[in-house]
Design a protein around this motif. Structure first.
Motif, mmCIF file in Angstrom:
data_model
loop_
_atom_site.group_PDB
_atom_site.id
_atom_site.type_symbol
_atom_site.label_atom_id
_atom_site.label_comp_id
_atom_site.label_asym_id
_atom_site.label_seq_id
_atom_site.Cartn_x
_atom_site.Cartn_y
_atom_site.Cartn_z
ATOM 1 N N GLN A 1 43.237 -18.524 -9.280
ATOM 2 C CA GLN A 1 44.272 -18.051 -8.371
ATOM 3 C C GLN A 1 44.900 -19.202 -7.592
ATOM 4 O OE1 GLN A 1 42.462 -14.977 -5.951
ATOM 5 N NE2 GLN A 1 43.035 -13.380 -7.395
ATOM 6 N N VAL A 2 44.096 -20.181 -7.218
ATOM 7 C CA VAL A 2 44.626 -21.333 -6.488
ATOM 8 C C VAL A 2 45.595 -22.114 -7.372
ATOM 9 C CG1 VAL A 2 44.026 -23.433 -5.243
ATOM 10 C CG2 VAL A 2 42.495 -21.466 -5.156
ATOM 11 N N VAL A 3 45.195 -22.375 -8.605
ATOM 12 C CA VAL A 3 46.052 -23.116 -9.530
ATOM 13 C C VAL A 3 47.360 -22.365 -9.771
ATOM 14 C CG1 VAL A 3 46.277 -23.922 -11.915
ATOM 15 C CG2 VAL A 3 44.139 -24.295 -10.660
ATOM 16 N N PHE A 4 47.258 -21.057 -9.980
ATOM 17 C CA PHE A 4 48.450 -20.249 -10.243
ATOM 18 C C PHE A 4 49.422 -20.314 -9.061
ATOM 19 C CE2 PHE A 4 50.793 -16.211 -10.213
ATOM 20 C CZ PHE A 4 51.331 -16.220 -11.494
ATOM 21 N N ALA A 5 48.893 -20.317 -7.856
ATOM 22 C CA ALA A 5 49.749 -20.364 -6.670
ATOM 23 C C ALA A 5 50.342 -21.749 -6.449
ATOM 24 C CB ALA A 5 48.944 -19.937 -5.442
ATOM 25 N N MET A 6 49.654 -22.799 -6.899
ATOM 26 C CA MET A 6 50.121 -24.167 -6.687
ATOM 27 C C MET A 6 51.211 -24.602 -7.665
ATOM 28 S SD MET A 6 46.765 -26.465 -5.891
ATOM 29 C CE MET A 6 46.077 -26.593 -4.239
ATOM 30 N N LEU A 7 51.139 -24.147 -8.883
ATOM 31 C CA LEU A 7 52.006 -24.669 -9.936
ATOM 32 C C LEU A 7 53.497 -24.605 -9.631
ATOM 33 C CD1 LEU A 7 50.141 -23.548 -13.179
ATOM 34 C CD2 LEU A 7 50.570 -25.883 -12.407
ATOM 35 N N PRO A 8 54.017 -23.561 -8.983
ATOM 36 C CA PRO A 8 55.459 -23.547 -8.716
ATOM 37 C C PRO A 8 55.924 -24.616 -7.733
ATOM 38 C CG PRO A 8 54.529 -21.330 -8.589
ATOM 39 C CD PRO A 8 53.387 -22.286 -8.619
ATOM 40 N N ASP A 9 55.013 -25.206 -6.963
ATOM 41 C CA ASP A 9 55.372 -26.200 -5.952
ATOM 42 C C ASP A 9 55.212 -27.603 -6.540
ATOM 43 O OD1 ASP A 9 55.636 -27.899 -3.799
ATOM 44 O OD2 ASP A 9 54.463 -26.639 -2.429
ATOM 45 N N PRO A 10 56.328 -28.347 -6.739
ATOM 46 C CA PRO A 10 56.223 -29.679 -7.347
ATOM 47 C C PRO A 10 55.290 -30.622 -6.590
ATOM 48 C CG PRO A 10 58.505 -28.953 -7.288
ATOM 49 C CD PRO A 10 57.719 -27.956 -6.482
ATOM 50 N N SER A 11 55.212 -30.495 -5.272
ATOM 51 C CA SER A 11 54.361 -31.388 -4.497
ATOM 52 C C SER A 11 52.878 -31.120 -4.722
ATOM 53 C CB SER A 11 54.681 -31.261 -3.002
ATOM 54 O OG SER A 11 54.322 -29.977 -2.514
ATOM 55 N N LEU A 12 52.543 -29.944 -5.266
ATOM 56 C CA LEU A 12 51.149 -29.583 -5.512
ATOM 57 C C LEU A 12 50.793 -29.596 -6.994
ATOM 58 C CD1 LEU A 12 50.825 -26.552 -3.060
ATOM 59 C CD2 LEU A 12 49.991 -28.879 -2.703
ATOM 60 N N ARG A 13 51.768 -29.922 -7.832
ATOM 61 C CA ARG A 13 51.548 -29.776 -9.271
ATOM 62 C C ARG A 13 50.507 -30.757 -9.808
ATOM 63 N NH1 ARG A 13 57.078 -28.894 -11.633
ATOM 64 N NH2 ARG A 13 56.882 -27.020 -10.349
ATOM 65 N N ARG A 14 50.460 -31.946 -9.246
ATOM 66 C CA ARG A 14 49.449 -32.910 -9.711
ATOM 67 C C ARG A 14 48.044 -32.374 -9.467
ATOM 68 N NH1 ARG A 14 49.668 -39.041 -7.702
ATOM 69 N NH2 ARG A 14 51.402 -39.013 -9.175
#
Length: 472
Positions: free
Chosen positions: A160-173
């Motif tokens: 769930q954390v990964v799924f929520a992060m992916l749309p945000d470019p600053s969190l994609r790494r």
């Protein structure tokens, strides 16, 4: 052989074999801490208690001293908070950074190369603090359970954390790192059934991810723009089951007459696990025109191309145009010896990240059933044949018959090794050059072209199926 520090262009291989003061001791501290993560930090085993104390002692003379000492004490009592675990990860990273710097300093001595030290970072926009906290919580749970305590319920907590992060470019790494780490852990569940663990690798992934959960830790390196001529040396291909990356290593000559510098341009793409070998190029090529130019043996003219202080070109095709033919070995002989290198940003300073372009010639090849090495002036430099990609014509056999080599100097298993990017051989008094990235821009080789065509068809089918799923 003329020493590099006396004006020569050849590398002092003898210096690479000399011991580095404190290196073994620092590595031992890191390895001992990594073993504590196998059993977990919820109830540290008595045998591992000394590792936490040694980690604190290793950074006693640094600004981290008091915080690491407190974190180690709490961890020994099984009461380490998330913040304490972040501090332990930072101490581990600091030690590995010191090891990295000692190794690159030795390489600079061997090559006579200078290295810039400007590593300022640009503060990024505040990321979603709640998502960073959620990722930190999951990583803390992993550290407390240890690799022996992982199970599918624990590992799946990252989804769930990964799924929520992916749309945000600053969190994609961070999201990509967590996703790949969780996939490796899931493939090894349950941890209690494992006899062996990839101790260093999982500790690296855990510590890197833990530090990236600190707001501001993913700040981008400071950038500038450059104009001048880019002379490719070779292409390094990294391939994973679900992703691929190509890095073009090159020498950049500024138009204003400033000193030449070592740079690289990279492109990463997701890929189906069915696309392997030569087929990977057709996924990468559309995103980096430099791949085709490097494969053709040409230079490029850059105009106001963005570049980080780490020497990474932020590639944009509108800032580049193909230039005249440029022989990589001529570049390696003439321009590479005097090219400056970037120090690298602190978070990226890790021994596994060392990949320094070097040029070797006039060597003999030692080969047995298990190893391949280049012998220069009575010293052997191991060849990392496992890193030679199958997506190009370069093979261990070509390296074994070569007399000159462009490669990346790496450090692995306690010693320096060279990863060939291209070799020069002489057959019947005729010089022949073989590049690992020769097929990056396409190929006339029948078997390679057939494999790439098959990969193209497979990707087209997958895209069609994905499109149907998205429309339903």
């Amino acid at each position: 052989m003329v020493p590099a520090d006396q004006g020569g262009g050849l590398m002092r291989v003898d210096l690479l074999a000399e011991p580095i003061a404190g290196l073994d001791e620092a590595l031992a501290v890191v390895e001992a801490f990594d073993r504590t993560l196998v059993g977990g930090l919820l109830r540290p085993q008595p045998a591992h208690a000394g590792a936490l104390t040694e980690l604190a002692a290793a950074v006693a003379g640094t600004p981290l001293a008091s915080r690491v000492a407190e974190a180690a004490e709490k961890a020994l009592a099984g009461a380490a908070s998330e913040d304490h675990l972040v501090v332990l990860a930072a101490a581990r990273a600091a030690l590995l950074g010191a090891i990295h710097d000692a190794l690159t300093t030795r390489v600079d001595e061997a090559t006579g190369r200078t290295r810039t030290r400007d590593t300022d970072a640009v503060p990024d926009q505040p990321a979603a603090v709640n998502l960073l906290a959620a990722a930190r919580s999951w990583l803390a749970d992993l550290a407390r359970a240890g690799w022996q305590g992982i199970d599918h319920d624990l590992v799946s907590g990252s989804a769930q954390v990964v799924f929520a992060m992916l749309p945000d470019p600053s969190l994609r790494r961070l999201a990509t790192l967590l996703d790949g780490f969780a996939a490796e852990l899931a493939a090894s569940c349950p941890g209690a059934a494992l006899d062996r663990f990839p101790v260093r690798r999982w500790a690296d992934l855990w510590a890197r991810a833990m530090l990236l959960t600190v707001p501001g830790a993913a700040a981008a390196p400071a950038t500038d723009t450059v104009t001048g001529r880019l002379l490719p040396l070779g292409v390094d291909l990294h391939e994973h089951a679900t992703a691929a990356q190509a890095q073009v290593h090159a020498v950049f000559e500024p138009a204003d007459g400033g000193p030449a510098r070592l740079v690289r341009a990279s492109v990463s793409v997701p890929k189906p696990d069915t696309v392997v070998g030569v087929g990977v190029w057709q996924l990468l090529r559309p995103h980096l025109s430099l791949l085709a130019v490097a494969g053709e043996g040409r230079s490029m003219h850059l105009e106001n191309m963005p570049i980080t202080v780490d020497g990474d070109l932020i590639w944009a095709d509108e800032h580049a145009r193909a230039g005249e033919p440029a022989d990589a070995f001529a570049t390696a002989r003439v321009a590479l010896p005097t090219a400056e290198a970037a120090a690298g940003a602190p978070p990226a300073r890790h021994p596994a990240g060392i990949a320094i372009p070097v040029f070797l010639e006039n060597y003999t090849v030692d080969r047995d059933a298990e190893a391949l090495a280049l012998a220069l002036a009575g010293h052997r430099l191991a060849v990392d044949v496992d890193r030679i990609p199958t997506a190009g014509p370069l093979t261990p056999e070509a390296v074994a018959t070569s007399g000159a080599c462009i490669g990346l100097l790496r450090w692995d298993a306690g010693g320096f090794r060279v990863q060939p990017l291209a070799v020069e051989t002489t057959v019947k008094k005729k010089t022949s050059v073989v590049h690992a990235g020769a097929w990056a821009g396409g190929t006339d080789d029948k078997s390679a072209a057939k494999a790439e065509k098959a990969a193209t068809e497979a990707v087209a089918v997958l895209r069609e199926r994905a499109g149907k799923l998205l429309r339903t």
